[in-house]
Design a protein around this motif. Structure first.
Motif, PDB file in Angstrom:
ATOM      1  N   THR A 123       2.571   7.278   6.193  1.00 22.30           N
ATOM      2  CA  THR A 123       2.052   8.623   6.386  1.00 22.30           C
ATOM      3  C   THR A 123       1.428   9.118   5.087  1.00 22.30           C
ATOM      4  N   THR A 124       0.536  10.077   5.197  1.00 26.74           N
ATOM      5  CA  THR A 124      -0.077  10.706   4.026  1.00 26.74           C
ATOM      6  C   THR A 124       0.781  11.894   3.617  1.00 26.74           C
ATOM      7  N   VAL A 125       1.150  11.944   2.336  1.00 30.45           N
ATOM      8  CA  VAL A 125       1.943  13.077   1.850  1.00 30.45           C
ATOM      9  C   VAL A 125       1.126  14.005   0.962  1.00 30.45           C
ATOM     10  N   ALA A 126      -0.004  13.551   0.460  1.00 27.85           N
ATOM     11  CA  ALA A 126      -0.858  14.419  -0.365  1.00 27.85           C
ATOM     12  C   ALA A 126      -2.276  13.884  -0.376  1.00 27.85           C
ATOM     13  N   ARG A 185      -4.943  -5.642  -0.848  1.00 26.96           N
ATOM     14  CA  ARG A 185      -4.771  -4.382  -0.115  1.00 26.96           C
ATOM     15  C   ARG A 185      -3.447  -4.343   0.643  1.00 26.96           C
ATOM     16  N   ARG A 186      -2.399  -4.735  -0.063  1.00 23.84           N
ATOM     17  CA  ARG A 186      -1.070  -4.753   0.526  1.00 23.84           C
ATOM     18  C   ARG A 186      -0.030  -4.300  -0.499  1.00 23.84           C
ATOM     19  N   VAL A 187       1.086  -3.782   0.007  1.00 20.70           N
ATOM     20  CA  VAL A 187       2.268  -3.547  -0.814  1.00 20.70           C
ATOM     21  C   VAL A 187       3.262  -4.649  -0.473  1.00 20.70           C
ATOM     22  N   ARG A 188       3.767  -5.316  -1.534  1.00 19.34           N
ATOM     23  CA  ARG A 188       4.663  -6.443  -1.302  1.00 19.34           C
ATOM     24  C   ARG A 188       5.995  -6.204  -2.018  1.00 19.34           C
ATOM     25  N   ARG A 189       7.012  -6.889  -1.550  1.00 21.99           N
ATOM     26  CA  ARG A 189       8.361  -6.715  -2.088  1.00 21.99           C
ATOM     27  C   ARG A 189       8.953  -8.081  -2.424  1.00 21.99           C
ATOM     28  N   ILE A 190       9.656  -8.113  -3.565  1.00 19.50           N
ATOM     29  CA  ILE A 190      10.390  -9.307  -3.959  1.00 19.50           C
ATOM     30  C   ILE A 190      11.871  -8.980  -3.865  1.00 19.50           C
ATOM     31  N   SER A 191      12.589  -9.708  -3.035  1.00 18.91           N
ATOM     32  CA  SER A 191      14.016  -9.505  -2.850  1.00 18.91           C
ATOM     33  C   SER A 191      14.707 -10.857  -2.916  1.00 18.91           C
ATOM     34  N   THR A 193      -7.448  -5.085   5.021  1.00 16.55           N
ATOM     35  CA  THR A 193      -8.769  -4.582   5.384  1.00 16.55           C
ATOM     36  C   THR A 193      -9.008  -3.236   4.721  1.00 16.55           C
ATOM     37  N   PRO A 194     -10.212  -2.991   4.177  1.00 21.31           N
ATOM     38  CA  PRO A 194     -10.482  -1.704   3.543  1.00 21.31           C
ATOM     39  C   PRO A 194     -10.833  -0.629   4.566  1.00 21.31           C
ATOM     40  N   GLY A 195     -10.735   0.641   4.128  1.00 21.03           N
ATOM     41  CA  GLY A 195     -11.183   1.752   4.957  1.00 21.03           C
ATOM     42  C   GLY A 195     -10.042   2.485   5.625  1.00 21.03           C
ATOM     43  N   TYR A 196     -10.016   3.791   5.466  1.00 19.64           N
ATOM     44  CA  TYR A 196      -8.954   4.610   6.035  1.00 19.64           C
ATOM     45  C   TYR A 196      -8.963   4.526   7.555  1.00 19.64           C
ATOM     46  N   ASN A 197      -7.803   4.231   8.137  1.00 16.32           N
ATOM     47  CA  ASN A 197      -7.743   4.120   9.599  1.00 16.32           C
ATOM     48  C   ASN A 197      -6.669   5.011  10.211  1.00 16.32           C
ATOM     49  N   GLY A 198      -6.241   6.032   9.454  1.00 17.33           N
ATOM     50  CA  GLY A 198      -5.343   7.012  10.025  1.00 17.33           C
ATOM     51  C   GLY A 198      -3.989   7.062   9.361  1.00 17.33           C
ATOM     52  N   THR A 199      -3.184   8.028   9.780  1.00 12.08           N
ATOM     53  CA  THR A 199      -1.840   8.226   9.248  1.00 12.08           C
ATOM     54  C   THR A 199      -0.836   8.132  10.380  1.00 12.08           C
ATOM     55  N   GLY A 200       0.399   7.795  10.048  1.00 11.20           N
ATOM     56  CA  GLY A 200       1.435   7.662  11.052  1.00 11.20           C
ATOM     57  C   GLY A 200       1.412   6.348  11.792  1.00 11.20           C
ATOM     58  N   LEU A 201       0.624   5.393  11.303  1.00  9.64           N
ATOM     59  CA  LEU A 201       0.536   4.085  11.946  1.00  9.64           C
ATOM     60  C   LEU A 201       1.634   3.158  11.423  1.00  9.64           C
ATOM     61  N   ALA A 202       1.867   2.085  12.142  1.00  8.09           N
ATOM     62  CA  ALA A 202       2.784   1.055  11.660  1.00  8.09           C
ATOM     63  C   ALA A 202       2.308   0.551  10.303  1.00  8.09           C
ATOM     64  N   SER A 222      -0.044  -2.204  10.100  1.00 11.90           N
ATOM     65  CA  SER A 222      -1.314  -1.939  10.774  1.00 11.90           C
ATOM     66  C   SER A 222      -2.128  -0.877  10.055  1.00 11.90           C
ATOM     67  N   THR A 223      -1.699  -0.476   8.873  1.00 13.02           N
ATOM     68  CA  THR A 223      -2.360   0.572   8.105  1.00 13.02           C
ATOM     69  C   THR A 223      -3.237  -0.038   7.023  1.00 13.02           C
TER      70      THR A 223
END
Length: 697
Positions: A44-47, A637-643, A655-664, A667-668
């Motif tokens: 989601t977008t917070v600001a 264009r991803r956030v990744r986690r090391i655990s 993929t670039p380009g804003y495609n909305g908020t509240g998506l999985a 899929s964002t």
């Protein structure tokens, strides 16, 4: 990551909070919270992201405007690139509204009304003699047209990136990232086919041809056929009254000219950086690498926008002599100043269009990185704001507009501080909820330095790129353009903590429990350690020696390549995003190692060992209380986690380009990913291209 908290006197909050818990934690130290992600997280977008559409143009927001066109009534059309819209400035009312696009990047076909048509990263724009608005739908690899009856059609490109179709209908041709447009008096349309390293023409009959470029990026071919020459990221292409074609050969730092016989030569620029040469032949002058971006022919002169020094240069077509028409240094100094003393901030790679109005009274400038359309009076040379500049302070954070938000930090009370770099501010967002608001914590919006020992909100900053908070309530700002680390104490006044002749571009910051500040300096290829007394020394990397020479060695003997951001874990180990080495590095006990990345730029490895995975251009980084490492894999264009040593993707499609908020989350679309922080409520990440702060939760 160190404890982070802030006195409630620093930010206006709905209620005041007790500092007892914060003080106890500051005494004993802590690590960041563990992110509580749901089994199927969303984003989601917070600001940020609000453009205040349909209001007076000077009270509206733009997102990287690249070009301007005018119709016969003097209304302006703006390619609002990162907002995925075409905006219209109505001359009679001064209102800026959306003319085409929904704000969502994509393609949903032709034949629709402009307000329902998806477009993607529009750049060049023109209005033809019939009133058709024609624009480069760059992200969709098309050139599209909006008729006076408000129907959208494609006039060039199939949507498939590639090269092909010369000599045939433009609608059957393959294009690759078409960027800018111009028209001649016969109705021929010229455009830069950037991904194909060519300049092409759609003639009045609708057929397509290549006019310059052989498809190979580089510099070659002067004094020979233009179609055999190499160009590098060509931008604007315009034609004069005698049939000469001028090309902004961006990465070659030149303007090239193709004569009516098809022979190409260099018209301006030496290919070197800088902007020297005023008063000399343009071929001896510098117009800078990553320049030029925009061209305009007006009253016997060729006007050129240059990224290198954010100036508008003018070349007399009769004498070939170059001069500066507007601009001083890169930045933003407000409006109302003389053209030659005004600051502009033109983007590299993207265009910065110019337009003279119907009455030849004003030159309009797409000042993209300042997110304004600015007007230069041709009578007085004064610069004013025509459109853009909306900030949104005092409103809900999602009603605000940001400009390159790239570094984030939380205090213990849940206030989020956002480094709003190209707005020359630090913004403060109170905890999320019905009463949450955003305000300016530091900076006036004007680029510069106006001294210390004054309230932070009255201080000028210059492209701040990093922020951190220590256990004693002090906030540290990487005041990049001023080559300083600034400190805002609990009184709210700002001082300089450190200034060093070797500082170049200061970015990511963190603070340890002893009050030592660690700050990345990408072009110097080091991470500095700054003591509470302001003494700076190299903590990791070799000053001005960039590269990679292995792991398992002392951090001060290891080469880094553009270290961007840093973070500390609960044990005091420092993590570094080593951008051009495509690695996440760790300094423990003075020794350096790699925790993610093989060194090859790519995307692979999810579910396996992070050290065997390919990452590309990592930027932001944060560590939670369990030692999980989160980083922005920016080029992917991803956030990744090391655990537990294994890597996974938690958000982003690639993929670039804003495609909305509240998506999985998976899929964002996420763009320009940079700084991130971890809290118990989720992972917050700076999405610099979309000018938003996003939350993964």
């Amino acid at each position: 990551m160190s404890c982070q908290h802030l006195s409630p006197a620093r930010v206006p909050l709905p209620t005041r909070f007790s500092l007892v818990a914060g003080c106890l934690m500051a005494l004993f130290g802590c690590a960041a919270a563990t992110a509580q992600l749901t089994p199927n997280p969303k984003v989601t977008t917070v600001a940020g992201g609000f453009i205040n559409n349909g209001k007076l143009a000077t009270s509206s927001g733009l997102e990287q405007p690249t070009d301007i066109a005018s119709d016969s009534k003097g209304n302006l059309y703006i390619a609002d690139g990162f907002d995925h819209r075409i905006r219209k400035f109505t001359k009679t009312t001064g209102i800026l509204s959306t003319f085409a696009g929904t704000g969502i990047s994509g393609f949903n076909g032709d034949g629709l009304a402009p307000s329902k048509t998806l477009i993607s990263f529009p750049q060049g724009i023109v209005v033809d003699s019939h009133g058709n608005v024609i624009f480069c739908d760059t992200g969709n690899n098309r050139i599209r047209m909006i008729s006076p009856s408000k129907v959208v059609t494609t006039i060039a490109g199939t949507g498939v990136a590639g090269f092909g179709g010369d000599g045939g209908p433009a609608t059957a041709a393959l294009l690759s990232a078409p960027a800018t447009l111009s028209l001649d008096s016969a109705g021929n349309l010229y455009f830069s086919d950037v991904g194909n390293q060519r300049v092409r023409e759609v003639d009045a009959a609708g057929n397509i041809h290549t006019l310059a470029g052989n498809g190979t990026a580089g510099f070659s071919g002067d004094n020979g056929p233009a179609t055999s020459a190499s160009l590098h990221n060509p931008q604007y292409a315009v034609v004069d009254g005698t049939g000469n074609l001028y090309i902004a050969d961006n990465f070659n730092g030149r303007v090239r000219r193709v004569d009516p016989n098809g022979t190409i030569t260099t018209f301006a620029g030496t290919g070197s950086g800088g902007c020297a040469g005023d008063g000399q032949p343009a071929t001896s002058a510098m117009v800078g690498m990553g320049s030029p971006g925009g061209l305009l022919i007006f009253q016997g002169k060729l006007y050129i926008t240059t990224f290198a020094c954010s100036r508008i240069r003018a070349v007399d077509l009769a004498t070939g002599i170059i001069s500066t028409f507007a601009g001083s240094t890169a930045g933003f100094d407000g409006n109302g100043h003389a053209a030659l003393s005004s600051q502009f901030r033109f983007p590299t790679v993207w265009a910065a269009g110019l337009l003279v109005d119907n009455t030849a009274s004003n030159m309009f400038v797409a000042d993209g990185s300042n997110e304004q359309i600015r007007a230069i009076s041709l009578a007085t040379n004064a610069v004013t704001d025509l459109a853009g500049g909306y900030i949104g302070d005092g409103l809900k954070p999602t009603k605000a507009n940001l400009n390159l938000p790239d570094s984030l930090v939380f205090d213990l009370h849940g206030n989020l501080y956002i480094e709003d770099a190209q707005d020359n501010r630090v913004r403060a967002m109170t905890p999320a909820g019905p009463t949450s608001t955003i305000s300016t914590f530091a900076g006036t919006g004007i680029s510069g330095f106006n001294g210390d020992s004054i309230p932070a909100s009255s201080a000028q900053l210059y492209l701040p790129r990093g922020i951190a908070i220590d256990p004693n309530d002090n906030i540290y700002i990487a005041d990049t353009g001023n080559f300083r680390v600034r400190k805002v104490g609990t009184t709210g006044n700002i001082t300089t903590l450190a200034q060093n002749a070797n500082f170049k571009i200061l970015t990511g910051m963190t603070v340890d429990s002893a009050g030592n500040v660690y700050v990345a300096d990408p072009p110097s290829c080091v991470v500095w350690q700054i003591t509470p007394g302001g003494s700076a020394s190299v903590f990791a990397g070799i000053l001005n020696s960039c590269g990679y020479n292995g792991d398992g060695i002392a951090a001060t003997a290891a080469k880094l390549a553009f270290p961007w951001r840093v973070a500390l874990d609960g044990a005091g180990n420092l993590y570094i995003t080593d951008v051009f080495n495509n690695r996440v590095r760790k300094v423990s006990g003075g020794m350096i190692s790699t925790v993610a990345g093989t060194g090859a730029c790519g995307f692979s490895g999810d579910g396996g060992a992070a050290t065997l995975a390919m990452i590309c251009g990592p930027t932001g980084i944060a560590i939670d209380s369990k030692g999980n490492v989160y980083f922005s894999d920016a080029s992917n264009r991803r956030v990744r986690r090391i655990s537990a040593g294994n890597i996974s993707t938690i958000a982003g499609t690639g993929t670039p380009g804003y495609n909305g908020t509240g998506l999985a989350a998976l899929s964002t679309n996420l763009d320009g990913l940079d700084g991130l922080v971890v809290t118990s409520k989720g992972v917050f990440v700076a999405d610099t291209a979309q000018n938003r702060v996003r939350k993964i939760h």
